[in-house]
Design a protein around this motif. Sequence first.
Motif, PDB file in Angstrom:
ATOM      1  N   LEU A 158       0.818  -1.205   0.000  1.00 37.30           N
ATOM      2  CA  LEU A 158       0.000   0.000   0.000  1.00 37.30           C
ATOM      3  C   LEU A 158       0.858   1.263   0.000  1.00 37.30           C
ATOM      4  CD1 LEU A 158      -2.768  -1.066   2.555  1.00 37.30           C
ATOM      5  CD2 LEU A 158      -3.051  -0.721   0.086  1.00 37.30           C
ATOM      6  N   ARG A 171      -5.351   4.241   8.521  1.00 37.69           N
ATOM      7  CA  ARG A 171      -5.842   3.692   7.252  1.00 37.69           C
ATOM      8  C   ARG A 171      -5.137   2.378   6.931  1.00 37.69           C
ATOM      9  NH1 ARG A 171      -4.566   6.453   1.448  1.00 37.69           N
ATOM     10  NH2 ARG A 171      -4.990   4.623   0.161  1.00 37.69           N
ATOM     11  N   ALA A 175      -6.769  -1.541   6.823  1.00 39.56           N
ATOM     12  CA  ALA A 175      -6.644  -2.372   5.622  1.00 39.56           C
ATOM     13  C   ALA A 175      -6.202  -3.793   5.951  1.00 39.56           C
ATOM     14  CB  ALA A 175      -5.662  -1.738   4.643  1.00 39.56           C
TER      15      ALA A 175
END
Length: 261
Positions: A158, A171, A175
């Motif tokens: 990511l 975040r 995930a």
Amino acid sequence: MTGNTLSRLYVGARHSLFVGATTASRHRHHAVQISVALAQPFRMRLEQGAWQEYRGVIIRPDAEHEFDSGGVAVANLFLDVESADYRVILQAQSAGGIEVGRSVAVPQELLQALRLFHAGESAMATAPELCTRIVEAFLGRTLARREIDPRVARVLELIGKEPAQKIRVERLANAVALSPSRLAHLFAEQVGVPIRRYRLWRAIREAIRLCLGGASLTEAAHATGFSDSAHFSNSFRDLFGMTPSLLLSQQAAVEILLGEA
């Protein structure tokens, strides 16, 4: 850092390795430096002390020093001060196993591997292993290897998709179904540096790549999340003891290798 023959600079995810002739006037940087002579001893002066000869030495963060390899190649490994490698070194120091600033002998097998790397006879893929082997040579033991956790691998993926963005830890944690604190601990344990330091190293690597492709320092800085070229240059100097403009001005003499995650 200057040399009469081609030098090689590898910039990885949490450390970098410069192999080549090295001359540096009095300076300091925030990275840990481990220097290894590939042939004859190099000369160095720490703080206000006298010039001394070394075959291998650890220079602590923010220590003022001068360096002269006499025109021959030296391997300089730079470690992040928040890295797992440096934590291990600090533990060894506290146990009396390592003395910063004292000359250390290095195994011949490692010296030969570093010479091959400097000569371009070994691939870039060997650079991360060489960095680890240098640390191990000073510790006198092998570091434990770990399989990467799939959740950490996903976080690395990511971050890699948005290298110019400051992705919030919350975040990333969402995930991979972890709490932010648990992810922070697991990431630092497995990757070797905290998430924010990993992002800094990755941003610097990406900025160097853009500069090598023709971008200006300002363009590269903005594209990789730095506020301006001064912010990028200061971050770079803290890690490597030199400015990116100096490094890039020596492209004809330095082969720059950018590692992957």
